[in-house]
Design an enzyme around this catalytic site. Sequence first.
Site, PDB file in Angstrom:
ATOM      1  N   SER A  75       0.834  -1.196   0.000  1.00  0.00           N
ATOM      2  CA  SER A  75       0.000   0.000   0.000  1.00  0.00           C
ATOM      3  C   SER A  75       0.872   1.250   0.000  1.00  0.00           C
ATOM      4  O   SER A  75       2.089   1.176   0.045  1.00  0.00           O
ATOM      5  CB  SER A  75      -0.893   0.014   1.241  1.00  0.00           C
ATOM      6  OG  SER A  75      -0.126   0.369   2.379  1.00  0.00           O
ATOM      7  N   LYS A  76       0.215   2.367  -0.046  1.00  0.00           N
ATOM      8  CA  LYS A  76       0.881   3.674  -0.087  1.00  0.00           C
ATOM      9  C   LYS A  76       2.017   3.815   0.931  1.00  0.00           C
ATOM     10  O   LYS A  76       3.036   4.418   0.648  1.00  0.00           O
ATOM     11  CB  LYS A  76      -0.152   4.780   0.169  1.00  0.00           C
ATOM     12  CG  LYS A  76      -0.977   5.091  -1.067  1.00  0.00           C
ATOM     13  CD  LYS A  76      -0.299   6.136  -1.953  1.00  0.00           C
ATOM     14  CE  LYS A  76      -0.995   6.257  -3.291  1.00  0.00           C
ATOM     15  NZ  LYS A  76      -0.393   5.378  -4.309  1.00  0.00           N
ATOM     16  N   ARG A  77       1.796   3.243   2.103  1.00  0.00           N
ATOM     17  CA  ARG A  77       2.815   3.351   3.148  1.00  0.00           C
ATOM     18  C   ARG A  77       4.162   2.813   2.688  1.00  0.00           C
ATOM     19  O   ARG A  77       5.201   3.205   3.194  1.00  0.00           O
ATOM     20  CB  ARG A  77       2.410   2.525   4.386  1.00  0.00           C
ATOM     21  CG  ARG A  77       1.122   2.903   5.018  1.00  0.00           C
ATOM     22  CD  ARG A  77       0.865   2.086   6.273  1.00  0.00           C
ATOM     23  NE  ARG A  77       0.565   0.677   6.006  1.00  0.00           N
ATOM     24  CZ  ARG A  77       1.383  -0.324   6.284  1.00  0.00           C
ATOM     25  NH1 ARG A  77       2.545  -0.081   6.833  1.00  0.00           N
ATOM     26  NH2 ARG A  77       1.042  -1.571   6.028  1.00  0.00           N
ATOM     27  N   GLY A 130       5.456   3.165  -0.185  1.00  0.00           N
ATOM     28  CA  GLY A 130       6.048   3.935  -1.277  1.00  0.00           C
ATOM     29  C   GLY A 130       5.181   3.847  -2.511  1.00  0.00           C
ATOM     30  O   GLY A 130       3.961   3.718  -2.413  1.00  0.00           O
TER      31      GLY A 130
END
Length: 506
Positions: free
Chosen positions: A250-252, A254
């Site tokens: 996920s976004k976390r 990168g």
Amino acid sequence: MRVRFAPSPTGQLHVGNARTALFNWLLARGHAGTFILRIEDTDAERSTKASEESILEDLRWLGLEWDEGPDVGGGCGPYRQSERLHLYTSYANELLGAGYAYYCFCSPQKLEADRKQDLAAGRPPKYHGTCRSVGPDEARRRIDAGERAVVRFRVPEHVDITFHDLVRGDVTFNTDNIGDFVLIRSDGRPQYNFAVVIDDALMEVTHVIRGEDHISNTPKQVLVYRALAFSPPRFAHLALVMGPDHTPLSKRHGATSVAEFRDRGYLPEALTNYLALIGWSPRSDAANPGSNEELLPIDELARRFALEDVGHSAGVFDPEKLSWMNRHYMKTLPPARVAAEASRFFVARGFIRKMTDASAAYLESILPMAAGSVDRLEEIPERLAFLFEFDADAAATHADISAIVEEPGAREVIAALPAAITGPMLDRESFRAMAARVREKTGQKGKSLFHPIRAALTGEAGGPELDLAVPAIDRGAALPLAAGVARIRSSAERAKAFAAAVSRHE
RNA sequence: GUCCCCAUCGUCCAGAGGCCCAGGACGUGGCCCUUUCAAGGCCAAAACACGGGUUCGAAUCCCGUUGGGGACGCCA
């Protein structure tokens, strides 16, 4: 063989989904099959035209062209679920008529309360069957009276549903864990598990290859196939792609969308090659004795790909390995290809004002000296900034450069340079000849010769080989303005300006 | 909670009972090359989750445990 990729246009194409698309595409291309693109846009609140367009763009950029789809048409269209509503309604009515489905009037509040109760009691949360006994006549009456209803599938009790998964083997679910699921929502739009069956059946999809998150939907879909007397396709569920901490990527973690990777300067060739290797590797056999091969262009991947060789466990997305592959492709792809993909970064940086044949050719000629030393295309302009930006005074006062100037003999080299440069150095040989003249004049060699030359001519303390860099400078300086390249100062000009700046800042 | 899936170096894979005191790649460390930074070459460290079986023999087959993931929506 007919396969499909069926994204819902609710955001950008994620690398995990891109991998699913890739596996479908590889299978189709390797078997002279058809690759279908279908847009699952029944979620009106979240679906947007913009994200549909971006998904199409990303797939094309990756090189995953489809044979049938919303934009290209095909014999089984339309290819957007929002344009197929009449089909779902019609098949739902068939199921209703045959008793396989029924109307349900339960309120969302009641459903939620039931769910909580099940969870608290340690039971699988599933629909309680409250409206199973509502007959067709009563249902009709209540609907006519304005009550909102969904259509639910009547799931048989105590039945084992087994399907064969091409990557996992036989998988069995008992219907006791499956509630009566929704076919048609109260606003008339179909629910996923229903629409997907109708579409795959009508589009004559033979192999459904999708993420493992769908494996527990499969028994529901098998039920619908049976009720409608459709023959089910072959299924294959792919293990998911994870972040380094083994949670879903996920976004976390990168960058996660294909568009982000494109914007940061990854080549589609690298991305597809890398993605194919998460959960799959080419089989080694008599024909491919080497095995362990990893650097495979997409056509070769298609030739080698087989579902039997797909792994069963989730894989972690490793940006380091992707970068390594990106470096590989930056170095080995034809320069014109890399230049085409890299040009936008030069334009963004202002180094190329206008793409013309001449600027493209120049770009192509300078790329190789930087391509091997960075991870991403985006970093190349910075690596080659010395060509387009040269400020003798700024350089002369820079700490790294002054350190070089202070080295013994450096000033002599710098002073000798202007006279040694007798004209544009357009190739390696003329640069070497010039360096030889300076060596003769000053007696400096090796580092004490080349460090000052680099400082004077590029204004930097490090960078590509001077053999390549200097000719690139003079070739650039010879370019007419109309070429569309930012102005480049010649090595002769630079040598003079730098020598002057050094004496000025003494 | 219930059901389903999964389990080899830090990571991605190879390994389909003896060829394995486990092989490749990324990353890491060292050395070499070198006019810088890279690149490249060579070398090294690094794993069969655990416990029971089956078998002459198990990383490979079976069971269990543990751990991870997924699903259980009028999302897809």
